[in-house]
Design an enzyme around this catalytic site. Sequence first.
Site, PDB file in Angstrom:
ATOM      1  CB  CYS B 437      -0.913  -0.006   1.220  1.00  0.00           C
ATOM      2  SG  CYS B 437      -2.222  -1.230   1.113  1.00  0.00           S
ATOM      3  CD  GLU B 439       2.789  -1.432   2.911  1.00  0.00           C
ATOM      4  OE1 GLU B 439       2.316  -0.507   2.210  1.00  0.00           O
ATOM      5  OE2 GLU B 439       2.383  -2.591   2.824  1.00  0.00           O
TER       6      GLU B 439
END
Lengths: 229, 793
Positions: B437, B439
């Site tokens: 997402c 990171e």
Amino acid sequence: MEGRSINIDRSSCRVCLTCAENCPTGALEAVGKEVTLKELTDEVLKDRILFEESGGGATLSGGEPLIQEDFAAKLLKALKANNINTAVETGGYVSSQVIDKTAPWTDLYLYDLKLIDPHESSYYTGYTCSPVLNNLKHLVKKGCRLAVRMPLIPGINDHHDNIVRVASLLQENGIKKLELIPYHNMAAGKYKGLDLEYRLPRLQPPTEKQVAAVKEAFYSEGIEAEREV
Amino acid sequence: MATKLRGSNQRVKLLRHESETTRPTLSIERALLVTETYKNYEGQVSIPMLRALAFKDLMEKKKICINEGELIVGERGPLPQAAPTYPELCCHTIDDLEVIRDREKISFDVSDEVMRIQQEAIIPYWQERSIRHNIFKQMTEEWHDCYQAGIFTEFMEQRAPGHTVAGDKIYYRGMLDFKEEIGRELEALDYVNDAEADIKSEQLKAMAVCADALITFARRHAEKAREIASSVNQNERREELLKIAAICDQVPANPPRTMWEALQYYWFVHLGVITELNTWDAFCPGRLDQHLEPFYNREIAEGILTRNQAKELLECFWVKFNNQPAPPKVGITLKESGTYTDFANINLGGVKPDGTDGVNDVTFLLLEVIDEMRLLQPSTNIQVSKKSPELFIKKAGEIIREGWGQPSVFNVEAVIQEMLIQGKALVDARNGGTSGCVETGAFGKESYILTGYFNLTKVLEITLNRGIEPQSGKQLGPDTGDPRNFTAFDQLMNAYETQLNHFIEIKLNGNQVIEKLYAEKMPAPFLSLIIDDCIKYGTDYNCGGARYNTNYLQGVGIGSITDSLSAIKYHIFDQQNFSWAELLAHLADDFNGSEQTRQLIIHKTPHYGNDNDYADSIMQKVFHLFHSMVDGRKSFRGGTYRINMLPTTSHVYFGSVIGATPDGRKAGSPLSEGISPVQGVDINGPTAVIKSAARMDHLLTGGTLLNLKFSPQVLSGEKGLQSLVHLIRAYFKMDGHHIQFNVIDADTLKEAQQNPEKYRGLIVRVAGYSDYFNNLSEQLQNEIITRTAHGIH
């Protein structure tokens, strides 16, 4: 409160706004509040990082912000001291001293012109337009940056005579551009909320064709009129 | 049948159409092959070697699939959209398979034959051997209680740690080169002084077996291509198939020489990683524009590749990602991540290793591909630095405002600083980016695994109930006192801190056991080939072999807990609008009969997301508590714990396990997602949202997720695009990590909810990824509708 609607007896309302404070759902809402100069300056400065990124700034708008001339001047001065771009949106119906008071701290005047004919002006706006015309000249003479804008209200100020007179006024003052702001009826809901009569209930916004015709008319008078973006 | 298919040419149109319209199925092929390997070798070889032999069997025996017209070849399953299972991780029961088959969303076709094989061959062997079984067996009772209560989720209970991204080495070194390197490391092992030399030897040998296996896999594709070529009538396709065969002979054994070979090489590596194990946050090529640029430039200069040919190859490459649905999830893991998407997230732009601007011709080509393809997978993002040209952001903005959720936008300077704070070398940080997402990671050199979502708001509910979890009635936390006796807000914060600490301890203790289980039972020798410095250290990826090892714990619901605490502070302590006893009674009754109080809270509380110190300072307090309890702790494999603030779909699940909250939220409703404000309370516009969000110290995290939803009108025209750029730049000046935009109006979504059949292609941004609106649960659909539609001024 009756059924699903709220009724206010405006005749006995003292606008204390306690009702809005106590309304849990926000159905009753106080629009506007008293603020100090510092509070308002701080609020504007919250967006400083965005202004610096976009070149934007603060616009005093209204109603007519220059009715509160002293506060407006102080606020503009405080914002300029913080390197914020400033603009004032005005209808120009003020004394020229008011303009003088704000001009040193104002980067741009967004100046509304509606009607030139004194009779039409008094009929529709309730006041004579001579201060408006004088202040326009006054601002030009002072060398202030101006963006002249004309709300385009079908059947009221889009007739040929008004267009020609607006154009020649602009020409006289060395102004080549005009922004057109097509009339819209989004305020109707606000009138209703305030239990006020909306006096143009049936007036529709101008069509694309009407706007184009007005642009064309200005163009033949030597004025570049653009619809506001 | 839609007449307008997407894709730059007929070939791509057909491939894309096939990919989009084929129904996901469950394949039992992998499960059977792995079971056979284990039956043959378990106990006779070391565990790393057992894993390598399983990989070898898969690469040598799985069905080879070359689809009609495609230029990049290879599927994870026997066919496009066929997802394998990983019984060594999660051995599905027959009930599981029925649920997977019959559930309304994210379902897979499961044939009766598959059911039978699962029952007869897979379950008997794996049901007590699977990692999932062993994790649940080894976890403490209190861990189970917390897990069931929804205080946290567990990422590794049915998918393996993976969460990494390929770096640049595969573009100049072949598998044979890696084997040579392994050979040198094997020779250099010091059996006298290094107590671990034997283990390292096994791990290195296992990696070598995997390198050979991938070469074999490619060669089998070459054979298959030649076989098809011999029976194809059409000359053009025959030539293509022979070319594909030649490419599969070259890579991955040797370094790629052309862009086509580079893409095919990467694709084999991708398939290797996602076939070896079912790793979380599927692997991706990361900085694809950087990697492809040298090939592209040379071939264009030499006149052997045209821009259109390059685009066609990339579009074919895109289809390959979309052909691989995330393997079916069950239970809580499905709830936290309910999607077919497997989170491959390609990075565009950024900076080069020397720090100069990384945007190049391939970047713009890729933007065109993203726009043309509009596929769920792969997901894409732009990495914006101070040096990024405006044109790059605007071109991306033109795609963003089309409203299907891609690409998302990241702040390069923030991402690099986050990595430097974590102790990474500057060049590794510049070569890194963001994946999954949001990171942060050093691509090709880091194992940065997400370990679970953590329900910050649930802990408040437990605090308000003196350590008792109200749904089960169990005393899960310590008794931190009756809130009715709290006479100052700080007393509540102290109690919350005690509870938070208690539950984080339970979660991290559980993680240690799970990490050990993976290190011992489930090494990943193939992935270890790809990620530095596993070969150099002779240490597996799952045992800490990567250059950097990070464990993330993801905080969820920061908006909801902030507003809840703000409501308590404001209404109980400051304004004395109601008492503790009244509030607790309202919460217990889910505000039934006290709608007026609920409305008062919703409308008169200082909310996070409005550039308001009162609420934002509470957000900062909670953030720092969470950060200080997690950050810097060490994990079993030598990793360091960090925090992230992202939800995937867990904010819906986490909301479903919490009763009414003090911010006026009704029981069971979703929590706020990412670091976005609670849905609908951000009434001061997008600039206020970014100001509030930026009060969080993003640089202390490994990623935050901010979602803004716009109606399409506000972003229209050059002016709208300009506003978008300004908003992004301003947020990034304040060190914001990530921002994404949903551009859609609420009416369209409501209409879509009523008439799903009319909106089959409608994609919305969920949280770090995009999904078909129709695939979302009704709850999640409602939540997306509620997210405030802002106007940019």
